[in-house]
Design a protein around this motif. Structure first.
Motif, mmCIF file in Angstrom:
data_model
loop_
_atom_site.group_PDB
_atom_site.id
_atom_site.type_symbol
_atom_site.label_atom_id
_atom_site.label_comp_id
_atom_site.label_asym_id
_atom_site.label_seq_id
_atom_site.Cartn_x
_atom_site.Cartn_y
_atom_site.Cartn_z
ATOM 1 N N ARG A 22 0.732 -1.214 0.031
ATOM 2 C CA ARG A 22 -0.075 0.163 0.086
ATOM 3 C C ARG A 22 0.746 1.355 0.052
ATOM 4 O O ARG A 22 0.633 2.199 -0.594
ATOM 5 C CB ARG A 22 -1.109 0.156 1.352
ATOM 6 N N LEU A 27 4.362 2.082 -6.966
ATOM 7 C CA LEU A 27 2.903 2.519 -7.279
ATOM 8 C C LEU A 27 2.420 3.728 -7.233
ATOM 9 O O LEU A 27 1.914 4.042 -8.282
ATOM 10 C CB LEU A 27 2.187 1.231 -6.181
ATOM 11 N N GLY A 234 1.436 -3.576 -8.296
ATOM 12 C CA GLY A 234 1.259 -2.398 -9.067
ATOM 13 C C GLY A 234 0.822 -2.108 -10.392
ATOM 14 O O GLY A 234 0.044 -1.386 -10.955
ATOM 15 N N ALA A 237 -2.600 -3.100 -10.818
ATOM 16 C CA ALA A 237 -3.373 -2.273 -10.705
ATOM 17 C C ALA A 237 -3.666 -1.257 -11.961
ATOM 18 O O ALA A 237 -4.858 -0.850 -12.307
ATOM 19 C CB ALA A 237 -3.034 -1.218 -9.543
ATOM 20 N N GLU A 241 -6.995 -0.720 -14.017
ATOM 21 C CA GLU A 241 -7.680 0.663 -14.242
ATOM 22 C C GLU A 241 -8.035 0.855 -15.540
ATOM 23 O O GLU A 241 -9.089 1.328 -15.959
ATOM 24 C CB GLU A 241 -6.844 1.721 -13.771
ATOM 25 N N GLY A 246 -11.424 -5.113 -11.695
ATOM 26 C CA GLY A 246 -10.599 -5.505 -10.722
ATOM 27 C C GLY A 246 -9.691 -6.547 -11.028
ATOM 28 O O GLY A 246 -9.898 -7.144 -11.851
ATOM 29 N N ARG A 308 -11.468 -3.247 -7.824
ATOM 30 C CA ARG A 308 -10.509 -3.140 -6.504
ATOM 31 C C ARG A 308 -9.499 -4.061 -7.024
ATOM 32 O O ARG A 308 -9.674 -5.196 -7.485
ATOM 33 C CB ARG A 308 -11.229 -3.576 -5.278
ATOM 34 N N VAL A 309 -8.339 -3.628 -6.332
ATOM 35 C CA VAL A 309 -7.059 -4.431 -6.333
ATOM 36 C C VAL A 309 -6.937 -5.072 -5.004
ATOM 37 O O VAL A 309 -6.518 -4.640 -4.072
ATOM 38 C CB VAL A 309 -5.912 -3.770 -6.813
ATOM 39 N N TRP A 321 -5.862 -1.312 -3.523
ATOM 40 C CA TRP A 321 -6.288 -0.035 -4.373
ATOM 41 C C TRP A 321 -7.616 -0.054 -4.644
ATOM 42 O O TRP A 321 -8.143 -1.313 -5.237
ATOM 43 C CB TRP A 321 -5.526 0.258 -5.551
ATOM 44 N N ASP A 322 -8.412 0.786 -4.359
ATOM 45 C CA ASP A 322 -10.059 0.856 -4.700
ATOM 46 C C ASP A 322 -10.476 1.906 -5.586
ATOM 47 O O ASP A 322 -10.235 3.254 -5.340
ATOM 48 C CB ASP A 322 -10.838 1.155 -3.422
#
Length: 343
Positions: A22, A27, A234, A237, A241, A246, A308-309, A321-322
């Motif tokens: 996170r 990322l 990352g 993610a 996106e 997700g 979401r990831v 990640w949301d």
């Protein structure tokens, strides 16, 4: 280190790994792309609806006859050029050919821009560029040189071509996420670069890169991404996106070398590393292609519809990640656009 999989995660390590993921600088640095794209008026729903070149992929894909020209550029951190100038030069070619391959393409040529304090300062960077150009079989055809600066800097651009694309925009819910990584290497200090290319023969490097256009042209996958400085999670993610989906990743299934720190590995940049998505029926064929060349590949997760990831280990599950709360690249299409594309 010897090859192994899956990634070894101790019973009490999952929460610490999640915290490091996170907080990953690799990322969060990708958010810079959103700021630049917004300032330039690039990407987003308007571009997707208008048929403009989509931003957020490994390369810009320019329609050209029955295929696509692929155009990309890489710039390198000043600290990297200063600490390891030869390898920075090598990476100028390597990361660009990786981006071309990630989109199902083959490289045509590269150009470079080098800044240095005199010829002696530029020499190791140029030597690395030349060595990689020769080993990967991609000609250096020009560029820009400034030998009167106070520090070394490097940028390298590439042109390639694809008959059939792999993109960051075509992952679909229900597909399998595959990671393919060459584990025959070592960490190259001081950065988190897993180096598995400089000692490999030219035939191996070229043959390994040929796997991606082969997969694209056989229709085994539509979506792929080169694993970048953002690492496995990352990069997943960014893929999620751009595709407006997700992803859920089972961390213990990620291919990894023996003895590696799991959190560091998940945030590392491998010299050969890709994420691909595929229908379940195509997964065995994709895995077999990589394994036949000594590259470790595995089913590491699932593409989902929840934006979401998430990462899992056993019964534990955490969101990294949301996208319902905030974007990252700012380059993904809207839900409306994705619905229209699927119609």
């Amino acid at each position: 280190m010897t090859m192994r999989a899956p990634l070894p995660i101790g019973p009490d390590a999952f929460e610490a790994i999640v915290a490091r993921l996170r907080a990953s600088a690799g990322l969060h640095a990708k958010a810079d792309i959103a700021r630049a794209a917004a300032r330039l008026g690039l990407g987003g729903t308007d571009a997707a609806l208008s048929g403009a070149i989509r931003v957020g992929d490994d390369c810009a894909a320019l329609p050209d006859g029955e295929g696509y020209l692929l155009f990309a550029i890489e710039g390198f951190m000043n600290a990297f050029v200063a600490e390891d100038p030869w390898f920075a030069g090598w990476c100028g070619v390597m990361v660009n050919v990786s981006d071309i391959a990630a989109m199902g393409g083959r490289p045509l040529a590269v150009v470079d821009a080098v800044w240095a304090a005199g010829e002696d300062g530029a020499a190791p960077v140029l030597d690395g560029l030349r060595a990689a150009s020769e080993r990967f079989g991609v000609p250096l055809v020009g560029g820009h040189t400034n030998l009167s600066t106070d520090r070394g800097q490097l940028s390298v651009a590439i042109l390639g071509r694809a008959n059939r694309l792999l993109t960051s925009f075509d992952a679909r819910p229900g597909e399998t996420l595959i990671a393919a990584i060459d584990l025959r290497g070592r960490y190259r200090a001081p950065f988190a670069n897993w180096e598995a290319a400089t000692g490999a023969p030219a035939a191996q490097l070229k043959g390994d890169l040929e796997l991606l256009p082969l997969i694209a042209e056989r229709g085994l996958s539509r979506a792929a991404k080169d694993i970048s400085q953002a690492g496995v999670v990352g990069t997943a993610a960014m893929l999620a996106e751009c595709s407006n989906v997700g992803v859920e990743i089972a961390l213990s299934r990620v291919p990894a070398p023996e003895g590696v720190d799991p959190a560091r590995w998940l945030m590392s940049f491998p010299s050969f590393g890709y994420l691909l998505t595929a229908n379940e029926a195509e997964v065995p064929a994709i895995l077999a292609l990589f394994e036949a060349r000594g590259i470790k590949a595995a089913d590491i997760g699932t593409i989902t519809a929840d934006h979401r990831v998430s990462v899992t280990h056993g019964a534990a599950r955490e969101v990294i990640w949301d996208f319902t709360a905030r974007g990252l690249l700012g380059c993904g299409p809207s839900a409306l656009t994705r619905t229209e594309d699927a119609a």
